[in-house]
Design a protein around this motif. Sequence first.
Motif, PDB file in Angstrom:
ATOM      1  N   ASN A  22      53.049  12.185  63.177  1.00  0.00           N
ATOM      2  CA  ASN A  22      52.564  12.826  61.946  1.00  0.00           C
ATOM      3  C   ASN A  22      51.043  12.934  61.946  1.00  0.00           C
ATOM      4  OD1 ASN A  22      55.176  13.110  60.930  1.00  0.00           O
ATOM      5  ND2 ASN A  22      55.111  11.183  59.809  1.00  0.00           N
ATOM      6  N   GLN A  23      50.382  11.878  62.401  1.00  0.00           N
ATOM      7  CA  GLN A  23      48.924  11.907  62.432  1.00  0.00           C
ATOM      8  C   GLN A  23      48.409  12.929  63.440  1.00  0.00           C
ATOM      9  OE1 GLN A  23      47.173   8.014  62.911  1.00  0.00           O
ATOM     10  NE2 GLN A  23      47.970   7.261  60.952  1.00  0.00           N
ATOM     11  N   LEU A  24      49.078  13.057  64.570  1.00  0.00           N
ATOM     12  CA  LEU A  24      48.639  14.028  65.564  1.00  0.00           C
ATOM     13  C   LEU A  24      48.804  15.455  65.064  1.00  0.00           C
ATOM     14  CD1 LEU A  24      49.963  12.379  68.852  1.00  0.00           C
ATOM     15  CD2 LEU A  24      47.584  12.597  68.116  1.00  0.00           C
ATOM     16  N   ARG A  25      49.850  15.700  64.310  1.00  0.00           N
ATOM     17  CA  ARG A  25      49.996  17.032  63.700  1.00  0.00           C
ATOM     18  C   ARG A  25      48.875  17.277  62.696  1.00  0.00           C
ATOM     19  NH1 ARG A  25      55.617  16.080  64.461  1.00  0.00           N
ATOM     20  NH2 ARG A  25      55.791  14.905  62.497  1.00  0.00           N
ATOM     21  N   GLU A  26      48.547  16.234  61.920  1.00  0.00           N
ATOM     22  CA  GLU A  26      47.436  16.342  60.973  1.00  0.00           C
ATOM     23  C   GLU A  26      46.123  16.579  61.720  1.00  0.00           C
ATOM     24  OE1 GLU A  26      45.984  15.788  56.829  1.00  0.00           O
ATOM     25  OE2 GLU A  26      47.994  15.970  57.667  1.00  0.00           O
ATOM     26  N   PHE A  27      45.946  15.866  62.817  1.00  0.00           N
ATOM     27  CA  PHE A  27      44.762  16.030  63.658  1.00  0.00           C
ATOM     28  C   PHE A  27      44.608  17.486  64.083  1.00  0.00           C
ATOM     29  CE2 PHE A  27      42.670  16.301  67.743  1.00  0.00           C
ATOM     30  CZ  PHE A  27      41.668  15.346  67.719  1.00  0.00           C
ATOM     31  N   ASN A  28      45.671  18.051  64.605  1.00  0.00           N
ATOM     32  CA  ASN A  28      45.617  19.433  65.087  1.00  0.00           C
ATOM     33  C   ASN A  28      45.354  20.408  63.943  1.00  0.00           C
ATOM     34  OD1 ASN A  28      46.076  21.215  67.510  1.00  0.00           O
ATOM     35  ND2 ASN A  28      47.577  22.098  66.106  1.00  0.00           N
ATOM     36  N   GLU A  29      45.967  20.150  62.795  1.00  0.00           N
ATOM     37  CA  GLU A  29      45.783  21.032  61.649  1.00  0.00           C
ATOM     38  C   GLU A  29      44.325  20.995  61.171  1.00  0.00           C
ATOM     39  OE1 GLU A  29      46.469  23.618  58.469  1.00  0.00           O
ATOM     40  OE2 GLU A  29      47.668  23.180  60.257  1.00  0.00           O
ATOM     41  N   ILE A  30      43.755  19.801  61.101  1.00  0.00           N
ATOM     42  CA  ILE A  30      42.359  19.679  60.665  1.00  0.00           C
ATOM     43  C   ILE A  30      41.431  20.384  61.645  1.00  0.00           C
ATOM     44  CG2 ILE A  30      40.469  18.024  60.337  1.00  0.00           C
ATOM     45  CD1 ILE A  30      42.582  16.036  59.305  1.00  0.00           C
ATOM     46  N   LEU A  31      41.680  20.173  62.925  1.00  0.00           N
ATOM     47  CA  LEU A  31      40.796  20.753  63.937  1.00  0.00           C
ATOM     48  C   LEU A  31      40.874  22.274  63.945  1.00  0.00           C
ATOM     49  CD1 LEU A  31      38.816  20.228  66.243  1.00  0.00           C
ATOM     50  CD2 LEU A  31      40.770  20.055  67.798  1.00  0.00           C
ATOM     51  N   VAL A  32      42.098  22.799  63.990  1.00  0.00           N
ATOM     52  CA  VAL A  32      42.280  24.247  64.153  1.00  0.00           C
ATOM     53  C   VAL A  32      41.996  25.007  62.859  1.00  0.00           C
ATOM     54  CG1 VAL A  32      43.973  26.044  64.669  1.00  0.00           C
ATOM     55  CG2 VAL A  32      43.917  23.954  66.046  1.00  0.00           C
ATOM     56  N   SER A  33      42.447  24.469  61.741  1.00  0.00           N
ATOM     57  CA  SER A  33      42.356  25.219  60.481  1.00  0.00           C
ATOM     58  C   SER A  33      41.081  24.945  59.694  1.00  0.00           C
ATOM     59  CB  SER A  33      43.566  24.897  59.589  1.00  0.00           C
ATOM     60  OG  SER A  33      44.769  25.234  60.239  1.00  0.00           O
ATOM     61  N   ARG A  34      40.431  23.782  59.945  1.00  0.00           N
ATOM     62  CA  ARG A  34      39.277  23.428  59.125  1.00  0.00           C
ATOM     63  C   ARG A  34      37.980  23.354  59.929  1.00  0.00           C
ATOM     64  NH1 ARG A  34      40.477  20.798  54.445  1.00  0.00           N
ATOM     65  NH2 ARG A  34      38.287  21.246  53.995  1.00  0.00           N
ATOM     66  N   ILE A  35      37.993  22.560  61.009  1.00  0.00           N
ATOM     67  CA  ILE A  35      36.732  22.286  61.701  1.00  0.00           C
ATOM     68  C   ILE A  35      36.289  23.454  62.572  1.00  0.00           C
ATOM     69  CG2 ILE A  35      35.594  20.788  63.366  1.00  0.00           C
ATOM     70  CD1 ILE A  35      37.211  18.465  62.310  1.00  0.00           C
ATOM     71  N   LEU A  36      37.187  23.994  63.397  1.00  0.00           N
ATOM     72  CA  LEU A  36      36.780  25.091  64.288  1.00  0.00           C
ATOM     73  C   LEU A  36      36.291  26.314  63.513  1.00  0.00           C
ATOM     74  CD1 LEU A  36      39.330  24.897  67.243  1.00  0.00           C
ATOM     75  CD2 LEU A  36      37.060  23.873  67.018  1.00  0.00           C
ATOM     76  N   PRO A  37      36.938  26.711  62.398  1.00  0.00           N
ATOM     77  CA  PRO A  37      36.364  27.814  61.604  1.00  0.00           C
ATOM     78  C   PRO A  37      34.978  27.475  61.053  1.00  0.00           C
ATOM     79  CG  PRO A  37      38.678  27.539  61.062  1.00  0.00           C
ATOM     80  CD  PRO A  37      38.304  26.369  61.931  1.00  0.00           C
ATOM     81  N   SER A  38      34.784  26.221  60.615  1.00  0.00           N
ATOM     82  CA  SER A  38      33.465  25.818  60.124  1.00  0.00           C
ATOM     83  C   SER A  38      32.431  25.855  61.237  1.00  0.00           C
ATOM     84  CB  SER A  38      33.524  24.409  59.525  1.00  0.00           C
ATOM     85  OG  SER A  38      34.355  24.369  58.386  1.00  0.00           O
ATOM     86  N   LEU A  39      32.827  25.424  62.419  1.00  0.00           N
ATOM     87  CA  LEU A  39      31.936  25.470  63.575  1.00  0.00           C
ATOM     88  C   LEU A  39      31.571  26.921  63.897  1.00  0.00           C
ATOM     89  CD1 LEU A  39      30.692  23.533  65.757  1.00  0.00           C
ATOM     90  CD2 LEU A  39      32.675  24.079  67.183  1.00  0.00           C
ATOM     91  N   ASN A  40      32.565  27.790  63.817  1.00  0.00           N
ATOM     92  CA  ASN A  40      32.337  29.213  64.086  1.00  0.00           C
ATOM     93  C   ASN A  40      31.373  29.813  63.060  1.00  0.00           C
ATOM     94  OD1 ASN A  40      33.280  31.297  65.992  1.00  0.00           O
ATOM     95  ND2 ASN A  40      33.933  32.349  64.131  1.00  0.00           N
ATOM     96  N   ASP A  41      31.538  29.385  61.808  1.00  0.00           N
ATOM     97  CA  ASP A  41      30.642  29.865  60.756  1.00  0.00           C
ATOM     98  C   ASP A  41      29.201  29.437  61.008  1.00  0.00           C
ATOM     99  OD1 ASP A  41      32.773  31.031  59.473  1.00  0.00           O
ATOM    100  OD2 ASP A  41      33.032  29.397  58.017  1.00  0.00           O
ATOM    101  N   GLN A  42      29.036  28.336  61.730  1.00  0.00           N
ATOM    102  CA  GLN A  42      27.695  27.842  62.052  1.00  0.00           C
ATOM    103  C   GLN A  42      27.165  28.433  63.359  1.00  0.00           C
ATOM    104  OE1 GLN A  42      25.799  25.828  60.180  1.00  0.00           O
ATOM    105  NE2 GLN A  42      27.323  25.560  58.571  1.00  0.00           N
TER     106      GLN A  42
END
Length: 699
Positions: free
Chosen positions: A89-109
């Motif tokens: 469950n945590q690994l799925r959460e990890f992937n969701e945070i990375l792909v849906s939240r962090i990488l778009p924020s990184l791209n915005d920067q």
Amino acid sequence: MIDVSYPYFDTNLSWLSNNFRLLLEANDDTVPVRERLKFMGQYSYQIDEFFRVRIPNLLAMGEVSKDIRTKLNVYPESLLEHVYETVDNQLREFNEILVSRILPSLNDQGVHLYYKETFAPEHLSFVKKFFIDKLFRYLQPVFLDGRRNSKISFFESKELYLIVHLVFKEDQDEDWYAVVNIPREPFGRFIEMPEFEGKKYVAFLEDIIRENLPVLFPGYEIIDSYTLRAEKETELTIEDEYPMVMAQRIIKQLEKRNFVQPLQFFYEWGMPLYIREYLSNRAGMLMNEFHERGEYLYMQDLLTFPAFSKKLDYPYQRPILNSEFEETESVFESIQRADQLLHLPYHSYNPIVRFFNEAAIDPYVKEIHVSLYKISANSFILNSLISASRNGKKVVTYVELNAKLDIQENMQWSKKMRDAGVKIIFSIPGLKVHAKMALIKRRVQKGWERYAFLGTGGFYRLTSREFVDHALLTSHRELTNELELLFGYLYTQDEPKKYKYLPFNFLQVTQFTIQKKLVELIDREIKNSNAGLKSFITIKLSQIQDHTLIDKLYQASKSGVIIHIIISESCGVIPGLPSISDNITVSRHVDRYMENTRIFHFGNRGNDEIYLSSCDWTYRNLHRRIDVCFPILDEALKGQMRQVLKNYVNDNQKAVRLDLYQNNLRIPYDASTPKVRAQEANYRLAERLERNITIRKSE
């Protein structure tokens, strides 16, 4: 349903609960985006460490007799099922945070990380040129043909590999499999690519290899490829976790049943079953040794993601100079005037560097004793010790050799120190010196002067500015005399049980006095509370698992003592249990710096006592290691530590509270109260302290 007859959080599930706290921080969009990637890297490191340390223990306990498991309240089969489900469950959460939240924020920067996607045409020529000109020479492709190969010869711990499925173009009836190493050195995991359209691009090293597999395997058609990594350095910690008699029974049973510590192989999502079966048949792996991971493996490498812009990181915090040291030529003179307390990483670590450098060249210094615990090439202290020894001083060091550490690096530095005349004493089982301490002896006309360093963190990490620690520099007679007594004992390397008595009164030492002293301090708060006096206990540490001390805290809670536990790793205390722990609050703090301090604060009828320590409340620390606990005796320094703890207790920005089920609950923010962020508040505290000293000296 909580079993109140066994009111302790399980260590394994507590570890995973703490890991999830890191994911919460990574998911916080108020945190700079590269810092969020670092929290993801910390999470990955902790999960890997969990599988290296905790899973072997659980598998081993599944092999021991039922009566032992029942006595220890360990039920490995159901617990493993719960653990694997939680990790998934945590690994799925990890992937969701990375792909849906962090990488778009990184791209915005303005930074794009290629993540399971094809390279843009603008980068293909760079990818091929980098592969041929730089990367190719470091690759070692090996075919897994019909011979049965040893898994040991192919897969090394902490290394990454590509398992490549291919067919020969001239004969496509037969499948072939090959292993290709992914050489993270010397390039690192992340490759910076040419910028275009105002954006910076980064690629995973293995994706560059994947793109060029046809170059690596000419004449073959590449069907697919998947990453794999091995963990062979798994560790049984039975003796560190259970009392000696019980641990010996467990180990004896494991030996009778020929229990072998498991190897573990982690593979990326999507690797087909037939490839794992092939690896099992041809490379000697067992199917139950395979564990599915995320879309990329060994994501602790996110800790070293390239730094492109300051706006992606926390703002720089200037190390605060300690004017008590800066305005004197001699560190020893400053310490003679008064005890000095450094709050790291907020304070500069220069006084500690000067402490050892001055000892190395001071003609009056005759002896230096220091517990290094770990040796690191970037540890500032090593060259000072070598210089001191070459200058004719007696230098004795205590070092732990451990599979987790870089043994080769340890041995290289050990040889340099030995060649210079430094006496090195390596830890032995049951006598591992975990304490962070040093003693310097100066011969002067009036006799001997002694100066001590006592800290909560190791020397090897003090200069990293990544950990929160406290360091006391003192010439207090009783403390330094007892520290000399401790070093004298350690020199003998005798087991503690051979010494029925060593006169430690100010300095508390594990395997001698610490547990007894802590029980006495808690009992005193219970007595005060029963007498109707205000009583409290505030403790901050990394781990609390020792049942003797937990039971004593429960007893204190029942007596009305207000207890606040500030934890940074695993916690066995269940807060808020009716009639058991109603008066206990447990909080976790995760912020820009990693928490490493151990602080114990007892009310004592208004004449409070504060102790710092390198010791967690675990069986390993209390009974298998040498740790120290030392009092803060100077009233001004006690005032500083009161404020430090108050900032943690009042933190409503980076603290979470644990509930009965180990959920990490954010503290609701009340707009009518000021925002408190402990690490930021403690940095400002260090600033104020130095500003006040400067003002006082100018008056």
